[in-house]
Every structure is written in structure tokens, then in C-alpha cells.
Design an enzyme around this catalytic site. Structure first.
Site, PDB file in Angstrom:
ATOM      1  N   HIS A   1       4.195   6.741   5.398  1.00 30.60           N
ATOM      2  CA  HIS A   1       3.048   7.421   6.012  1.00 30.60           C
ATOM      3  C   HIS A   1       2.281   6.559   7.014  1.00 30.60           C
ATOM      4  CE1 HIS A   1       0.622   5.419   2.825  1.00 30.60           C
ATOM      5  NE2 HIS A   1      -0.380   5.552   3.675  1.00 30.60           N
TER       6      HIS A   1
ATOM      7  N   ASP B   1     -26.942  15.631 -22.601  1.00 31.14           N
ATOM      8  CA  ASP B   1     -25.525  15.979 -22.774  1.00 31.14           C
ATOM      9  C   ASP B   1     -24.633  14.929 -22.110  1.00 31.14           C
ATOM     10  OD1 ASP B   1     -26.578  16.718 -20.369  1.00 31.14           O
ATOM     11  OD2 ASP B   1     -25.482  18.592 -20.198  1.00 31.14           O
TER      12      ASP B   1
ATOM     13  N   ASP C   1      -3.325   8.378  -0.632  1.00 36.19           N
ATOM     14  CA  ASP C   1      -3.582   7.276   0.303  1.00 36.19           C
ATOM     15  C   ASP C   1      -5.059   6.860   0.221  1.00 36.19           C
ATOM     16  OD1 ASP C   1      -3.287   5.602   2.747  1.00 36.19           O
ATOM     17  OD2 ASP C   1      -4.459   7.193   3.688  1.00 36.19           O
TER      18      ASP C   1
ATOM     19  N   GLU D   1       1.762   4.897  12.623  1.00 35.15           N
ATOM     20  CA  GLU D   1       0.427   4.479  13.065  1.00 35.15           C
ATOM     21  C   GLU D   1       0.329   2.962  13.238  1.00 35.15           C
ATOM     22  OE1 GLU D   1      -4.216   4.644  11.511  1.00 35.15           O
ATOM     23  OE2 GLU D   1      -2.632   5.654  10.385  1.00 35.15           O
ATOM     24  N   ASP D   2       0.980   2.203  12.345  1.00 37.16           N
ATOM     25  CA  ASP D   2       0.737   0.755  12.295  1.00 37.16           C
ATOM     26  C   ASP D   2       1.927  -0.115  12.678  1.00 37.16           C
ATOM     27  OD1 ASP D   2      -1.878   1.189  11.463  1.00 37.16           O
ATOM     28  OD2 ASP D   2      -1.320   1.248   9.347  1.00 37.16           O
TER      29      ASP D   2
ATOM     30  N   HIS E   1       0.821  -1.214   0.000  1.00 36.57           N
ATOM     31  CA  HIS E   1       0.000   0.000   0.000  1.00 36.57           C
ATOM     32  C   HIS E   1       0.857   1.267   0.000  1.00 36.57           C
ATOM     33  CE1 HIS E   1      -2.919   3.048   1.058  1.00 36.57           C
ATOM     34  NE2 HIS E   1      -2.328   3.234   2.235  1.00 36.57           N
TER      35      HIS E   1
END
Length: 696
Positions: A72, A260, A139, A76-77, A48
Site C-alpha cells: 500500500h 456505570d 494502516d 507513494e514512497d 509497517h
């Protein structure tokens, strides 16, 4: 997934001087930190961030942004920290990674609060460096591309809704139309699967029936322009399913009635060629009046520039045509990212003035719902253009009023607004502006925003500022009442209370300013005992243990009840000694004591009725009043003075209606008996500050 050497090569193609070693370190770092983690698709998790980095290379962004994309999710992970990032990749990358990390979801909060908190952090982080936004949009785009792997339908719906409400509009506001369109498409397929499937199938049928009609029309347009000496590129496409569905919903028409569906793009060499091409098309085919828009002379707030027109092609077919230069096209598709990539940072920063408005909204919003409402208003409405008398140009949403214009110019101007001239004529503040209006705002020295303005303003900035101003005004008035009550409380303390004692009391109560204490007293958030103990600890020890500190001293007895029967004074009618009273007795419940004329007695058909009366010397109860004041400075303080002069403690004060020039309050006040309550009512009615006073 991009391999390590492929990523580096992509960056080196547009930036030969890129720090290859730093890119390699970042790639290895994210692979090591994410280790054996898996995504919902079963792919390694590090795939990812690598794909997000690949999206950044497509935009030809700088090395720091690419490294940020790779890292990034590490804080966090994984076990990595911002300090680790700074030690390995420098302070700038650490700051960017921290900015993206702050946007992480807060799973413990309710959905609306979580979305609001994400948006709050998002706006604050990207105000410091717009590259935080670019990484976050990439992301979200990659997460949307893999959304179908998530098993939980509720989670897919939540992510899709958040994308449609926040991320796609933000992508549009920074001019990243390719990201916006793909996000909308993916979110639409999740949120409205039946509509998406139906429209997609109809487009496939049209494609099979038209025999290459799109290409044929594109060729005709190119030939017409070539005959006029213009060498251009022309491309055509069907509109996206979400765009078609939106038109169907807005116009309340079926798919067949959307005329259209095809759109064409003409790319020229110069601005002058754009206008020449438009002239050729308008003389070759009939154009639709009211459908022409010139975003070259007046670009959109995100920097978007193009000419838009609609033509009546053969067989009464409507087609949309966009005409722009090749340079405009590059910037239009990737917006702010294109500016950044070409090192035009100052120019890019100048095109996000709307971001400053969003930051003001963050500061002014009171709660999660309010923040989301105001921010959504600020990021996704169609625009109009209005001018100041000196020629300053401001873009506003359709439906904006003179008040919205005032706040767009400056918050202080909005707060001081008392009137407006539109095109030289005095007009009501609620007047909706049209394209090209010249607006002159009239200021007042003692002006204040009115709560009624919320009924017609449409911009998030105006709504947030008005609500904040009204809240501060109400807080000041309640604090003024509190200061009068404080004097009464302080008179019971066996010591002289000065400024130092008040400051110490404020600290003991965990507050910051004396005004916080006065507000808490005025709003009945503190009892007399709590205030006295904060002022002089231990000073309440002399009072009886059963003294009711939440109320003034009372001595109530009810005749008609046996001593062991408990009772409560009904809060619907607030009976006080002197009223005729009746009791309602239900099984397993305390007796409710009501005034004889209480409307709630009608609901007592399932209860036993008791004929009651007040005991001798009964005194002390809460009476409820409705008081309408003139909405001008000092009236609330004058009302508070009347209660204080009549020795009646206000235990609750709530504003129930604001209808300029009147403000109505619902007030609970401790009184001795009915005669005491009527004296207070008489004093209120005699006051010039009071328009009306009634007992509830």
C-alpha cells in the site's frame, strides 16, 4: 514484525487454497522497494506494511487484500508505479493499491483543506471497493500505535485529531468496534494527556480496591442465567478511559459521579436465548427505565446487533450489560471485515448505504470546510428510527427533522418538499422526529429548498443538497442579469453576434458553456473590453488608449483641488455628481471624496477637511443601492431590466440577506449623476417585484 513464512502460514490457516507464491512475491517486493528506508521509530520502513498485512490476516481477509496491505505504500514512497504493480500482481491488486494511494496526504495544502481532500479521495476510493477502507483503517491503526515515536508535537496532534474526527467514526460506521476503541484510546492519550493519565490512575486505584469485583459480578450473572437453564459466556471489564471521559464531559460530572464504569457481555446460542437472558436479568435485578435498547430487532446502520440494558446491582451500583449471540459478537467486533471474510459480499455491501450518502455529499460540497462539516455529520451521530407510510425504515441522527427524513429517502424528494405529516398530523418542517415516527412528505411541483432550512437540518446529506440548490438558483439569476448586459455589450461590436460567435468567445475565454459567460458578466468578473475582444478580436482598437474599460465612460472633475492632487471617490458612501461633497486629506495619501452626510466622516478627525464641489459637466460614478425583492421567479430579472432600461451598468451584485419571502441584494451601478440615480430608485420602488429600494 511478522517474518515472511509466518505471514504465509497465518493466511494458509484460514485459507488453505491461498496463492502462496503471490504472497511471497509481494513480501519480497515491498522489502526490496522500501530498501533502507526507516520509520520514526528507527525500524525498517517495510515493517509497517508487513504489520498492516498482519492486521488483515487477523481479520481473515482474502489474499488480494493481504497483498494490497503489503504494497500500500510502495507507489507513494518508492519508485514503484501502478503499472509495475499491475504487471506483477494483476489488475485487481493494482486497483486496490491505487485506491489506498489516493488517500495520501497533500502536505502543500492548509490543514483543513488537506483533511477535506483526504476525506474526498477516501470516500470515492472506498465506494469502488470497500477493501480499500479496511486496509486504510489498519494502516491508520498501526500508525497510531507508533505515534509516540514522532518527534514533532504538532504533527502528533494533527494525526491524532484526524484519527478522532474521521477514522475512528468511520471504523464505527462499518462496525469495526475493536479498531474504533483502540484508535480513540490512542488519540485521546495524545490529545488530552492529563485527562488520560488521571482517569487511568483512578481506574488502577479502583482495580486495587475492588478485590476482583468485576469477576465476582460476572460470576453472579452467569449463575443467575444458569439457574434459568441458559448456558452462556459472561465477561466483564471496566470502560475505556476515553469512554469514561466522554461521559464525564456529556453529563458534566466528576469521575466519582460516573456510576456505570463497569460493563458486562453475555454471549448466548440464539436470538431467543438473548431475550430470555434479558428477562432473567430484569427479574433478578432492577433495570433502569429508558436505558434498554434493542439492536437485534432494529440493527444499527452498520449491522450491529445486540441488546443493551443497565441494572442496579448491589449497593446501588449501576452496571451495563450487552446480550448477544456468539455470531453477533464476531460480526459486531469486526463489522464489515467479518462479512467480507466470510464471503458475504452482497450482504456487506447492503450495509453501507450511508456510503452512497457520503458520495452525494462529496459531489455537492462547495469547499473544504463544507465537505468536512457535512461528512462528519454523516458519520458520527447517534441514531433514531423513522418510517414511511408504507413501512420503509430509515435511520437518522438524533435531532433530525422532517426535511432530513425527506433527503434520507431520496434527494429529489427533499428538493420537492413543501410540507410533512408526522403520525398523520400536519407538522412544521422543523419538527424534530422521535423514534418510531411515521413521516409522510408532501411534495410541490415548483418547490425549491429554502436557505432558512439550514437553520434546523442536522444531516450532512440535507445540508449539502440545500446549499447546492441555493447556489445553482443564485447562479441562474446572476446569469440572467448577465445575458441582459451582454446584449448591451454586443451592440457596440461592429458585427452581428450569433450563437456561433458566442460559442467561439466562450472558448477564447477558457469557459465551457455560454451560461458561464453570462454568469461572469452578471457577476462583474469580465470587463466590456474583454467580452468584446472575445467576440470580435481587435474591435476595441478604435477606442482611446486611456478609455476605462472596467467602467462606463466618465468625465469627473472636482473643484477645490489643485491639478496635481490625486483623489479617490470613497467606497463607503459612493458619492455621485449632484451630492454635496467634502474631502479628507492626510499626509502621503490621496484625498478621499465623501458625501457630506457620510457616517465615516466622523473618523476624519486626524485629517484636513476640504470644501469641494463637482466640476461643470461632471458625470459618471458608481452608486450603491440596497434592493429587497420578493422571493419568487422572475423578480431578479425584472430588476435587471429596470437597470438596463435606465442605461445603468451593474458592476457588482451581492446577496446580503435571505428572509423568506424576501431576498436583499447590495448593488453597485454606474450612473451619470444624482438625478439619474434617483430615477432608477423611483423605477425600482414602482415595480411589483421590489419590496424596498434604498441608496446606501
Amino acid at each position: 514484525m511478522l517474518r515472511q513464512y509466518e505471514l504465509v502460514e497465518k493466511v494458509k490457516e484460514y485459507d488453505p487454497d491461498a496463492d502462496e507464491a503471490a504472497l511471497n512475491r509481494a513480501y519480497v517486493y515491498t522489502v526490496q522497494k522500501h530498501g533502507t528506508q526507516k520509520r520514526a521509530s528507527g525500524d525498517p520502513y517495510f515493517s509497517h506494511p508487513v504489520e498492516v498485512a498482519g492486521l488483515m490476516t487477523d481479520l481473515q481477509l482474502d489474499v488480494q487484500t493481504i497483498i494490497t496491505a503489503l504494497l500500500h505504500d510502495t507507489v507513494e514512497d518508492t519508485l514503484a508505479t501502478i503499472e509495475d504493480i499491475e504487471a506483477n500482481f494483476g489488475s485487481d491488486v493494482a486497483r486496490l493499491v491505487d485506491g489506498v494511494t489516493k488517500l495520501s496526504k497533500i502536505e502543500a495544502m492548509p490543514e483543513n483543506e488537506r483533511a477535506a481532500e483526504n476525506l474526498r479521495k477516501f470516500l470515492l476510493a472506498m465506494s469502488e471497493d470497500i477493501r480499500v477502507l479496511l486496509v486504510k483503517l489498519a494502516d491508520r491503526l498501526h500508525n497510531m500505535r507508533t505515534l509516540h515515536f514522532i518527534k514533532s508535537p504538532d504533527k502528533r496532534q494533527r494525526i491524532a485529531r484526524e484519527t478522532m474526527d474521521i477514522y475512528a467514526p468511520l471504523a464505527e460506521r462499518v462496525g469495526m468496534y475493536e479498531y474504533m476503541r483502540e484508535m480513540q484510546e490512542l488519540a485521546f492519550s495524545e490529545l488530552e494527556p492529563e485527562a488520560y493519565s488521571t482517569i487511568t490512575k483512578r481506574l488502577e486505584q479502583l482495580r486495587g480496591q475492588d478485590g476482583g469485583q468485576v469477576d465476582a459480578i460476572a460470576l453472579k450473572i452467569k449463575q443467575a442465567l444458569a439457574e434459568a437453564g441458559l448456558m452462556v459466556e459472561v465477561s466483564g471489564r471496566e470502560k475505556h478511559p476515553y469512554s469514561i471521559w466522554k461521559k464525564m464531559a456529556e453529563r458534566h460530572v466528576s469521575f466519582e459521579q460516573v456510576t456505570d464504569i463497569m460493563a458486562f457481555r453475555v454471549l448466548t446460542d440464539s436470538d431467543a436465548d438473548c431475550y430470555r437472558a434479558m428477562g432473567v436479568l430484569h427479574t433478578t435485578w432492577q433495570f433502569l427505565p429508558g436505558r434498554f435498547k434493542d439492536y437485534i430487532s432494529t440493527p444499527k446502520s452498520n449491522g450491529y446487533r445486540s441488546l443493551h440494558t443497565s441494572l442496579m446491582y448491589e449497593n446501588s451500583m449501576r452496571v451495563e450489560v450487552q446480550i448477544r449471540t456468539r455470531e453477533m459478537h464476531r460480526r459486531n467486533e469486526f463489522g464489515l471485515a467479518a462479512h467480507w471474510a466470510y464471503k458475504q459480499h452482497d450482504e456487506a455491501d447492503g450495509e453501507v448505504g450511508w456510503l452512497r450518502d457520503l458520495i452525494e455529499i462529496v459531489d455537492a460540497s462547495h469547499d473544504a470546510e463544507e465537505l468536512l462539516e457535512h461528512a462528519r455529520l454523516a458519520i458520527y451521530q447517534d441514531r433514531i428510527f423513522a418510517f414511511t407510510p408504507k413501512g420503509g425504515l430509515f435511520q437518522l441522527p438524533k435531532g433530525a427533522t422532517a426535511v432530513d427524513f425527506a433527503f434520507a429517502v431520496h434527494t429529489d424528494l427533499g428538493l420537492a418538499t413543501v410540507g410533512a405529516k408526522i403520525n398523520g398530523r400536519h407538522m412544521p418542517l422543523r419538527t424534530r422526529l422521535e423514534n418510531g415516527d411515521v413521516v409522510e412528505i408532501i411534495k410541490g411541483r415548483n418547490a425549491e429548498p429554502q436557505l432558512s432550512w439550514l437553520g434546523f437540518v442536522v444531516t450532512g446529506k440535507a445540508r449539502a443538497a440545500i446549499r447546492r440548490s441555493v447556489r445553482l438558483k443564485e447562479r441562474a439569476e446572476v446569469a440572467e442579469i448577465g445575458s441582459k448586459l451582454f446584449d448591451e455589450i454586443a451592440s457596440k461590436v461592429p458585427a452581428r453576434i450569433g450563437k456561433k460567435a458566442i460559442r467561439v468567445a466562450v472558448e477564447r475565454l477558457g469557459m465551457e458553456e455560454p451560461e458561464d459567460l453570462m454568469f461572469a458578466i452578471g457577476a462583474a468578473k469580465l470587463t466590456d473590453r474583454e467580452v468584446m475582444e472575445a467576440l470580435v478580436p481587435g474591435c476595441t482598437a478604435e477606442f482611446e488608449d486611456d478609455y476605462d474599460w472596467s467602467k462606463r465612460e466618465r468625465a469627473i472633475s472636482i473643484r477645490g483641488l489643485t491639478p496635481d492632487v490625486g483623489y479617490t471617490l470613497a467606497t463607503c458612501c459612493h458619492p455621485v455628481p449632484g451630492d454635496r461633497i467634502v474631502g479628507l486629506r492626510r499626509k502621503q495619501e490621496r484625498v478621499e471624496v465623501h458625501a457630506i452626510d457620510c457616517l465615516e466622516l466622523a473618523s476624519g478627525i486626524d485629517a484636513d477637511w476640504l470644501d469641494l464641489s463637482w466640476g461643470r459637466r461632471s458625470h459618471g460614478a458608481v452608486g450603491r443601492l440596497s434592493v429587497t425583492l420578493y422571493d419568487r421567479p422572475g423578480t431578479l430579472a425584472e430588476m435587471a431590466g429596470i437597470f438596463a432600461q435606465n442605461i445603468a451598468n451593474v458592476t457588482s451584485l451581492e446577496q446580503t440577506q435571505l428572509d423568506h419571502p424576501f431576498t436583499t441584494y447590495e448593488i453597485d451601478a454606474e450612473v451619470q449623476d444624482l438625478a439619474h440615480l434617483m430615477r432608477i430608485l423611483s423605477a425600482l420602488r414602482a415595480s411589483d417585484a421590489v419590496a424596498q429600494a434604498e441608496r446606501i
